[in-house]
Design a protein around this motif. Structure first.
Motif, PDB file in Angstrom:
ATOM      1  N   LEU A   1       0.827  -1.210   0.000  1.00 11.32           N
ATOM      2  CA  LEU A   1       0.000   0.000   0.000  1.00 11.32           C
ATOM      3  C   LEU A   1       0.861   1.260   0.000  1.00 11.32           C
ATOM      4  CD1 LEU A   1      -2.798  -1.020   2.555  1.00 11.32           C
ATOM      5  CD2 LEU A   1      -3.024  -0.800   0.067  1.00 11.32           C
ATOM      6  N   GLU A   2       1.930   1.247   0.787  1.00 10.85           N
ATOM      7  CA  GLU A   2       2.830   2.399   0.818  1.00 10.85           C
ATOM      8  C   GLU A   2       3.507   2.609  -0.530  1.00 10.85           C
ATOM      9  OE1 GLU A   2       4.073   2.325   5.570  1.00 10.85           O
ATOM     10  OE2 GLU A   2       5.452   1.569   4.060  1.00 10.85           O
ATOM     11  N   ARG A   3       3.831   1.517  -1.213  1.00 13.13           N
ATOM     12  CA  ARG A   3       4.423   1.648  -2.547  1.00 13.13           C
ATOM     13  C   ARG A   3       3.436   2.307  -3.511  1.00 13.13           C
ATOM     14  NH1 ARG A   3       7.002  -3.535  -5.198  1.00 13.13           N
ATOM     15  NH2 ARG A   3       8.847  -2.670  -4.158  1.00 13.13           N
ATOM     16  N   ASP A   4       2.175   1.865  -3.492  1.00 11.61           N
ATOM     17  CA  ASP A   4       1.172   2.465  -4.377  1.00 11.61           C
ATOM     18  C   ASP A   4       0.989   3.951  -4.075  1.00 11.61           C
ATOM     19  OD1 ASP A   4       0.771   0.068  -5.640  1.00 11.61           O
ATOM     20  OD2 ASP A   4      -1.000  -0.490  -4.463  1.00 11.61           O
ATOM     21  N   GLU A   5       0.961   4.277  -2.771  1.00  8.34           N
ATOM     22  CA  GLU A   5       0.811   5.682  -2.375  1.00  8.34           C
ATOM     23  C   GLU A   5       2.015   6.506  -2.829  1.00  8.34           C
ATOM     24  OE1 GLU A   5       0.449   8.375   1.719  1.00  8.34           O
ATOM     25  OE2 GLU A   5       0.338   6.188   1.806  1.00  8.34           O
ATOM     26  N   ARG A   6       3.206   5.944  -2.678  1.00  9.49           N
ATOM     27  CA  ARG A   6       4.425   6.661  -3.076  1.00  9.49           C
ATOM     28  C   ARG A   6       4.457   6.872  -4.587  1.00  9.49           C
ATOM     29  NH1 ARG A   6       9.883   5.360  -4.458  1.00  9.49           N
ATOM     30  NH2 ARG A   6      11.338   6.933  -3.651  1.00  9.49           N
ATOM     31  N   ARG A   7       4.075   5.855  -5.336  1.00  8.50           N
ATOM     32  CA  ARG A   7       4.065   5.987  -6.791  1.00  8.50           C
ATOM     33  C   ARG A   7       3.058   7.035  -7.238  1.00  8.50           C
ATOM     34  NH1 ARG A   7       4.514  -0.407  -8.690  1.00  8.50           N
ATOM     35  NH2 ARG A   7       6.782  -0.588  -8.375  1.00  8.50           N
ATOM     36  N   SER A   8       1.889   7.057  -6.599  1.00 13.87           N
ATOM     37  CA  SER A   8       0.889   8.075  -6.938  1.00 13.87           C
ATOM     38  C   SER A   8       1.403   9.472  -6.630  1.00 13.87           C
ATOM     39  CB  SER A   8      -0.418   7.805  -6.173  1.00 13.87           C
ATOM     40  OG  SER A   8      -0.957   6.549  -6.512  1.00 13.87           O
ATOM     41  N   ARG A   9       2.084   9.595  -5.483  1.00 13.79           N
ATOM     42  CA  ARG A   9       2.629  10.899  -5.115  1.00 13.79           C
ATOM     43  C   ARG A   9       3.715  11.332  -6.092  1.00 13.79           C
ATOM     44  NH1 ARG A   9       4.477   9.519  -0.732  1.00 13.79           N
ATOM     45  NH2 ARG A   9       6.720   9.618  -1.103  1.00 13.79           N
ATOM     46  N   LEU A  10       4.576  10.387  -6.479  1.00 14.30           N
ATOM     47  CA  LEU A  10       5.641  10.725  -7.422  1.00 14.30           C
ATOM     48  C   LEU A  10       5.071  11.120  -8.775  1.00 14.30           C
ATOM     49  CD1 LEU A  10       8.340   8.005  -6.626  1.00 14.30           C
ATOM     50  CD2 LEU A  10       8.392  10.441  -6.056  1.00 14.30           C
ATOM     51  N   VAL A  11       4.011  10.438  -9.197  1.00 12.42           N
ATOM     52  CA  VAL A  11       3.376  10.797 -10.472  1.00 12.42           C
ATOM     53  C   VAL A  11       2.842  12.216 -10.411  1.00 12.42           C
ATOM     54  CG1 VAL A  11       1.383  10.314 -11.942  1.00 12.42           C
ATOM     55  CG2 VAL A  11       2.854   8.443 -11.185  1.00 12.42           C
ATOM     56  N   SER A  12       2.259  12.581  -9.269  1.00 13.70           N
ATOM     57  CA  SER A  12       1.714  13.940  -9.142  1.00 13.70           C
ATOM     58  C   SER A  12       2.804  14.993  -9.046  1.00 13.70           C
ATOM     59  CB  SER A  12       0.810  14.024  -7.908  1.00 13.70           C
ATOM     60  OG  SER A  12       1.574  13.915  -6.712  1.00 13.70           O
ATOM     61  N   GLU A  13       4.018  14.580  -8.668  1.00 14.79           N
ATOM     62  CA  GLU A  13       5.117  15.530  -8.494  1.00 14.79           C
ATOM     63  C   GLU A  13       6.038  15.591  -9.700  1.00 14.79           C
ATOM     64  OE1 GLU A  13       7.070  14.159  -5.027  1.00 14.79           O
ATOM     65  OE2 GLU A  13       5.618  15.011  -3.614  1.00 14.79           O
ATOM     66  N   ARG A  14       5.838  14.710 -10.672  1.00 15.91           N
ATOM     67  CA  ARG A  14       6.773  14.591 -11.788  1.00 15.91           C
ATOM     68  C   ARG A  14       6.149  15.046 -13.093  1.00 15.91           C
ATOM     69  NH1 ARG A  14      12.248  13.421 -10.602  1.00 15.91           N
ATOM     70  NH2 ARG A  14      12.180  12.927  -8.395  1.00 15.91           N
ATOM     71  N   ASP A  15       6.996  15.626 -13.938  1.00 18.42           N
ATOM     72  CA  ASP A  15       6.572  15.949 -15.293  1.00 18.42           C
ATOM     73  C   ASP A  15       6.476  14.645 -16.079  1.00 18.42           C
ATOM     74  OD1 ASP A  15       6.229  17.701 -17.703  1.00 18.42           O
ATOM     75  OD2 ASP A  15       8.112  16.736 -18.246  1.00 18.42           O
ATOM     76  N   PRO A  16       5.337  14.360 -16.720  1.00  9.88           N
ATOM     77  CA  PRO A  16       5.164  13.050 -17.362  1.00  9.88           C
ATOM     78  C   PRO A  16       6.100  12.803 -18.536  1.00  9.88           C
ATOM     79  CG  PRO A  16       3.324  14.519 -17.884  1.00  9.88           C
ATOM     80  CD  PRO A  16       4.130  15.188 -16.818  1.00  9.88           C
ATOM     81  N   LEU A  17       6.577  13.853 -19.204  1.00 10.25           N
ATOM     82  CA  LEU A  17       7.444  13.661 -20.369  1.00 10.25           C
ATOM     83  C   LEU A  17       8.896  13.449 -19.959  1.00 10.25           C
ATOM     84  CD1 LEU A  17       7.857  13.639 -23.449  1.00 10.25           C
ATOM     85  CD2 LEU A  17       8.151  16.130 -23.324  1.00 10.25           C
ATOM     86  N   THR A  18       9.420  14.315 -19.115  1.00 11.63           N
ATOM     87  CA  THR A  18      10.845  14.281 -18.778  1.00 11.63           C
ATOM     88  C   THR A  18      11.151  13.553 -17.481  1.00 11.63           C
ATOM     89  OG1 THR A  18      10.677  16.387 -17.587  1.00 11.63           O
ATOM     90  CG2 THR A  18      11.152  16.486 -19.959  1.00 11.63           C
ATOM     91  N   ASN A  19      10.118  13.304 -16.668  1.00 11.25           N
ATOM     92  CA  ASN A  19      10.257  12.622 -15.377  1.00 11.25           C
ATOM     93  C   ASN A  19      11.087  13.409 -14.361  1.00 11.25           C
ATOM     94  OD1 ASN A  19       9.507  10.406 -13.739  1.00 11.25           O
ATOM     95  ND2 ASN A  19      11.557   9.533 -13.923  1.00 11.25           N
ATOM     96  N   VAL A  20      11.304  14.705 -14.580  1.00  8.50           N
ATOM     97  CA  VAL A  20      11.868  15.558 -13.536  1.00  8.50           C
ATOM     98  C   VAL A  20      10.710  16.192 -12.773  1.00  8.50           C
ATOM     99  CG1 VAL A  20      13.960  15.994 -14.854  1.00  8.50           C
ATOM    100  CG2 VAL A  20      12.036  17.574 -15.067  1.00  8.50           C
ATOM    101  N   ARG A  21      10.992  16.906 -11.734  1.00  3.04           N
ATOM    102  CA  ARG A  21       9.936  17.532 -10.946  1.00  3.04           C
ATOM    103  C   ARG A  21       9.113  18.492 -11.802  1.00  3.04           C
ATOM    104  NH1 ARG A  21      10.535  17.129  -5.364  1.00  3.04           N
ATOM    105  NH2 ARG A  21      12.514  16.206  -4.693  1.00  3.04           N
ATOM    106  N   ASN A  22       7.823  18.607 -11.434  1.00  2.70           N
ATOM    107  CA  ASN A  22       7.019  19.631 -12.086  1.00  2.70           C
ATOM    108  C   ASN A  22       7.073  20.927 -11.278  1.00  2.70           C
ATOM    109  OD1 ASN A  22       5.288  19.217  -9.889  1.00  2.70           O
ATOM    110  ND2 ASN A  22       3.939  17.855 -11.041  1.00  2.70           N
ATOM    111  N   ARG A  23       6.402  21.949 -11.774  1.00  2.00           N
ATOM    112  CA  ARG A  23       6.506  23.273 -11.139  1.00  2.00           C
ATOM    113  C   ARG A  23       5.972  23.260  -9.711  1.00  2.00           C
ATOM    114  NH1 ARG A  23       6.952  28.472 -13.435  1.00  2.00           N
ATOM    115  NH2 ARG A  23       6.486  30.098 -11.913  1.00  2.00           N
TER     116      ARG A  23
END
Length: 418
Positions: free
Chosen positions: A213-235
């Protein structure tokens, strides 16, 4: 106390909890049949349930069935649980390793010493089960560097505790005598160890589910924090992390703003797929030069930002110039054609600007605008007190540009914005 510490009752409790685990995990597996992890866990719980039932009927079943097949099944279940953890950590399972304990048990079972000595059987059982538990704990602990989940310490501790209980049984066999005899009752210490092991098995399954569950939560959080094209942080992620960094930063921090030159021309000439490729290769180049405490983000279409702690304006300009030269050597291949990429960089620092993110961004943006005004593919650093003047930073292409005032007419950027 004797009624409370009744080993057959504990066996029944153990079997029921294992069966419930098999049913729950099996239900999840039916919904996600592609999950190797859930499949192995279901099989492990089922085999463990069968092994517990067979061994619990030690008085009613033949010795080879109850102790041979029953305990062998329990070892196989423990090995499968270890391999389930291996799968959870992103590795391929080894079913031979999972079955190794049961194979060793089967090979030794019909030897005369093994048949005649319960101490020998208990020693082999404790060694195999304890080792499997330690291997599971080691897998979980190793994964903390790659994926720092909050419950890893708890899960690893539970598996270590299981190993300790098995080794206590091993040592107790020689210190206090056999774990059971045909004539006498079960020793209290062994019954307590069996109860502890039952509770720890339940905890081990629960902690593994918590980790998932923590892995799923972490992945969701990282997706929300990352730019989908470059995979660096978003603004949004960059702003939050940068503000937190600046609030606890006493030393200067430098901010670098990057703008890929003539990016609209690249899109118009080579297509948007080529533009996406340029963005991905550009961000990968920058990320390869990042240190662990630097923050890199894509904050706009072709605009990136990097916040560097413990760095003043001069050192920040030197870093920016090194990055500019690296980008200048970047040649992206598109349909057999080489696309040249250059970047303009504006640099500001908290030793020259306010130690807040918004003023720092504004100062770096002024410097970036100056770099584009002066011909692009260069670095400019912000000068405090001069909203429209910057100084040259390691620019050999135009040594007089630092003293040239910025004109009143704004320069239109390659993407059409001012």
């Amino acid at each position: 106390m004797d009624q409370l510490l009744h080993l057959p009752t504990i066996f029944v409790f153990h079997a029921c909890s294992t069966l419930i685990s098999a049913l729950l995990v099996g239900t999840l597996w039916r919904r996600r049949r592609d999950s190797v992890l859930l499949g192995i866990l279901t099989f492990a719980a089922t085999v463990g349930f069968v092994g517990t039932i067979l061994h619990a009927m030690r008085g009613a079943l033949p010795f080879p069935v109850s102790s041979g097949l029953g305990l062998g099944a329990s070892m196989l279940a423990m090995g499968l649980f270890w391999q389930a953890i291996v799968v959870f950590e992103g590795k391929r399972p080894s079913y031979l390793h999972a079955a190794a304990g049961a194979i060793i048990w089967a090979c030794l079972f019909f030897t005369p010493l093994f048949q005649s000595s319960i101490n020998v059987r208990t020693t082999i059982l404790g060694l195999i089960m304890g080792t499997y538990s330690l291997l599971g704990a080691l897998e979980i602990w190793r994964g903390r560097l790659r994926e720092p989940l909050p419950s890893r310490k708890l899960a690893a501790g539970v598996h270590c505790a299981r190993a300790v209980v098995w080794y206590v049984v091993l040592v107790g066999t020689f210190a206090f005598g056999p774990v059971y005899t045909d004539q006498g009752p079960y020793p209290t210490w062994f019954v307590l160890a069996s109860l502890a092991q039952t509770l720890l098995i339940i905890l081990s399954v629960i902690t593994l589910m918590i980790l998932a569950l923590e892995r799923d939560e972490r992945r969701s959080r990282l997706v929300s924090e990352r730019d989908p094209l470059t995979n660096v942080r978003n603004r949004r992620s960059f702003v939050a992390e940068a503000e937190a960094m600046l609030s606890r930063q006493s030393a200067p921090a430098a901010l670098l703003l990057f703008d890929i030159d003539h990016f609209k021309h690249i899109n118009d000439t080579y297509g948007h797929a080529a533009g996406d490729k340029v963005l991905m290769e550009f961000s990968a180049l920058l990320e390869g030069r990042m240190q662990s405490d630097w923050l890199l983000a894509r904050i706009g279409g072709e605009e990136f930002a990097c916040l560097i702690p413990n760095t003043g304006i001069s050192e920040g300009a030197d870093i920016a110039e090194a990055m500019r030269r690296a980008v200048e050597r970047l040649h992206t291949a598109v349909d057999g054609r080489s696309v040249l990429v250059t970047v303009s960089i504006g640099v500001a620092a908290t030793d020259e600007a306010a130690p807040d993110l918004d003023p720092l961004l504004a100062a770096a943006d002024v410097a970036l605008y100056q770099a584009k005004t002066d011909g692009r593919n260069r670095v400019r650093r912000h000068v405090p007190g001069f909203a429209r003047r910057t100084v040259l930073a390691n620019d050999h292409a135009n040594p007089n540009a630092a003293n040239q005032p910025l004109g009143h007419k704004r320069v239109t950027r390659a993407d059409g914005r001012n």
